[in-house]
Scaffold this motif. Structure first.
Motif, mmCIF file in Angstrom:
data_model
loop_
_atom_site.group_PDB
_atom_site.id
_atom_site.type_symbol
_atom_site.label_atom_id
_atom_site.label_comp_id
_atom_site.label_asym_id
_atom_site.label_seq_id
_atom_site.Cartn_x
_atom_site.Cartn_y
_atom_site.Cartn_z
ATOM 1 N N VAL A 1 -9.784 -4.674 -1.968
ATOM 2 C CA VAL A 1 -8.999 -3.442 -2.063
ATOM 3 C C VAL A 1 -7.744 -3.545 -1.203
ATOM 4 O O VAL A 1 -6.654 -3.136 -1.612
ATOM 5 N N GLU B 1 -6.149 -6.196 -0.460
ATOM 6 C CA GLU B 1 -5.226 -7.103 -1.148
ATOM 7 C C GLU B 1 -4.561 -6.433 -2.340
ATOM 8 O O GLU B 1 -3.382 -6.636 -2.607
ATOM 9 N N GLU B 2 -5.360 -5.645 -3.026
ATOM 10 C CA GLU B 2 -4.831 -4.908 -4.167
ATOM 11 C C GLU B 2 -3.645 -4.044 -3.735
ATOM 12 O O GLU B 2 -2.638 -3.946 -4.436
ATOM 13 N N ALA C 1 -0.695 -6.099 -3.615
ATOM 14 C CA ALA C 1 -0.568 -7.025 -4.737
ATOM 15 C C ALA C 1 0.843 -7.204 -5.265
ATOM 16 O O ALA C 1 1.312 -8.323 -5.401
ATOM 17 N N ARG D 1 -7.020 1.594 1.016
ATOM 18 C CA ARG D 1 -5.966 1.323 0.037
ATOM 19 C C ARG D 1 -4.719 2.140 0.370
ATOM 20 O O ARG D 1 -3.612 1.621 0.451
#
Ligand code: ADP
Ligand code: MG
Length: 581
Positions: free
Chosen positions: A241, A243-244, A247, A293
């Motif tokens: 999450v 990393e998302e 991204a 996030r």
């Protein structure tokens, strides 16, 4: 084992913890703390299985806040090695020393000692020899101990940690709760100087920590550290999450550096699912992940001076003394005595020529020049090595029509149109040349402005281990501190400001050992790093040179990672589109 001992020291309420080891932790390892210590009778009891002082009431297991609570660590360590425990309870007149080997108490004596505990382990597995064979190589074992030390120190910035290997400090944190200073002590000052603060809070809990800016990333998750309520953990979805949230700002397959602390209601965290308690389960996982996030998303978009891609390499000169004087660490500014990016780079020097928005600018014809310098004129094409479908069709005479979107070169031939991805094509050219390079070692370019980098202990260890190999790849490194290097030279192939990032990537690859697969990855990496970027405007000569080289390259239809480098539209297809067939 290092983990168990340090966790015990943390649980003892220490404000200072020192780890010392030799021989990859196999010959000897000791942990010293200034915590609560133990009464003499408890010191012997601590070695019996299920001896734990940490569960006093029913219900405790539900909201456990100490790190260890099974009462097995000391017993198991005492069973397979020789352990000397020296401890003095706070306020006691004297302490006790207990020696245990092979599970037997060999000695027990009174001794004077400062309040706190020292557990010294020697001859690990001395009585179960075959186990030794299972231990990884000493270098790998050393890195593992360093990683554990780093993970625990980053989870507890309020504790001052000192790590020594063979009598030398490899990492140190100041304590006092300054997380950025702890990041500097563990991941190195260069990294700490660039990290962006992460903060967030919802009814479910609180997050704080640091994330690397868009220009700084690694090929693996090595430098991602998470903790929950002061417990260092790994959590796959948490990493995913986080990393998302980064991204769209990172190149594909690249990973951010992260140091994240979550504070949650302990009742909502199950730490009992993993024997080493490194993995945890959350009760309200979705809400927690949403908090992570959101906080990272904000951190990366917060207005401010903005991440400077060159900052990593623009770290100005600093001295060991300045480092020791903690005064230079200023969390308010996020800089750790790190000079501004511009300092140390001369206008008109090599740095300036290659700089500009690093991700776009193609230094005019520079890549071509470096290739020309590096290689003798390439061998004439031998049809055999080429990918038949394309190479057989590819006419030698192609007219360059132009460049589309600064990325695709459009060529016209008798039988159709060829559209070439300039980055993929250049990557392929470079890769083929590197793998067949007649020139070894790779030529190095001296850097007009040498750049210092303060590495993490594991990275410094790899540099030491592979110094010669790195030299063969064109890296000239000069050691100026226990884990600080100046980069004096780097592969000719690579833009000056990309040198450190490439070196750090190579180190992560080398961690797996020097296998043919790793070697090939290195070629791909170097091929990619020096290749002309998508989005870089090329003039006619540059396009012509690129296409000429590409036409003479084997396997030209894809880049080394397997993505297509060329797309053909045949006259038949054109005819169909225009309703002529
Ligand atoms: P656990 O940590 O699961 O309780 P261990 O085998 O690691 O079990 O330790 C057993 C007991 O020894 C602990 O519960 C604690 O009371 C005591 N102990 C171990 N290390 C220390 C230390 N560094 N300082 C004070 N007490 C300690
Ligand atoms: Mg324990």
């Amino acid at each position: 084992m290092a983990k168990e001992l340090i966790e015990n020291a943390i649980d003892a309420g220490s404000s200072r913890i020192e780890l010392e080891f030799a021989g990859g932790g196999v010959t000897s390892l000791s942990v010293r703390d200034n915590g609560c210590g133990m009464a003499p009778e408890d010191a012997v009891l601590a070695f019996t299985r299920h001896a734990t002082s940490k569960i006093s009431q029913a219900g405790d297991l539900e909201r456990i806040s100490t790190l260890g609570f099974r009462g097995e660590a000391l017993a198991s360590i005492g069973a397979v090695s020789r352990v000397t425990l020296t401890t003095c309870a706070a306020g006691a007149a004297e302490g006790v020393r207990v020696v245990v080997a092979g599970g037997q108490v060999l000695r027990r004596e009174r001794t004077g000692c400062p309040p706190g505990t020292r557990v010294q382990v020697e001859d690990l597995f001395y009585n179960v020899m075959p186990r030794r064979e299972f231990l990884k190589s000493q270098a790998a074992e050393t890195r593992a101990v360093m990683e554990i030390f780093g993970g625990l120190a980053l989870a507890r910035p309020e504790i001052a940690f000192t790590g020594l290997r063979d009598g030398q400090i490899f990492a140190q944190t100041p304590g006092g709760g300054d997380l950025l200073a702890a990041v500097a002590g563990i991941l190195g000052r260069s990294v700490a100087g660039q990290m962006l603060p992460v903060e967030g809070e919802t009814r479910i809990g609180r997050i704080r920590g640091y994330v690397s800016p868009p220009g700084v990333h690694r090929p693996t998750r090595k430098q991602q550290y998470f903790s929950i309520n002061g417990r260092w953990i790994r959590h796959y979805r948490l990493a995913a999450v986080a990393e998302e949230a980064c991204a769209t700002l990172l190149p594909a397959g690249r990973r951010p550096l992260l140091v994240l602390h979550l504070v949650l209601d302990p009742a909502g965290v199950d730490v009992n699912i993993h024997p080493a308690k490194l993995e945890v389960r959350f009760r309200q996982e979705e809400e927690i992940l949403a908090l992570v996030r959101q906080a990272i998303h904000e951190a990366l978009r917060r207005p401010g001076p903005g991440p400077d891609l060159l900052k990593e390499t623009g770290v100005g000169p600093w001295s060991q003394q300045a480092d020791a004087a903690r005064g230079t660490v200023g969390p308010a500014t996020g800089k750790l005595g790190v000079a501004s990016a511009s300092q140390g780079r001369e206008p008109g020097g090599v740095g300036a020529r290659w700089s500009g928005p690093a991700s776009q600018a193609l230094p005019p014809a520079a890549w071509q020049r470096s290739l020309d310098l590096l290689y003798a004129p390439g061998p004439e094409p031998e049809g055999g090595g080429m990918v038949p479908e394309i190479s057989a069709q590819l006419p030698l005479e192609l007219e360059i029509l132009g460049q589309v979107a600064g990325t695709y070169i459009v060529l016209a031939g008798e039988r159709g149109l060829w559209i070439v991805d300039q980055h993929a094509a250049h990557e392929r050219i470079r890769y083929e040349r590197l793998t067949r390079a007649e020139v070894r070692p790779w030529p190095s370019q001296e850097l007009a402005v040498a750049r210092p980098l303060d590495l993490a202990a594991e990275q410094a260890l790899l540099v030491e281990q592979y110094l010669e190999l790195l030299g063969g790849w064109g890296f000239r490194l000069e050691k100026v501190g226990p884990r600080t290097y100046w980069l004096r030279g780097q592969p000719l192939e690579v833009a000056p400001e990309a040198g450190w990032q490439l070196l750090l990537d190579l180190l992560e690859l080398l961690e797996q050992g020097r296998t043919p697969a790793v070697q090939d990855e290195v070629y791909k990496l170097v091929a990619c790093r020096g290749a002309v970027k998508a989005g870089a405007r090329l003039n006619r000569e540059e396009m012509a040179a690129l296409i000429r080289d590409w036409q003479r390259t084997p396997a030209l239809s894809t880049c080394p990672h397997g993505r297509p480098a060329v797309y053909k539209i045949s006259v038949e297809e054109l005819a169909k589109k225009f309703g002529r067939s």
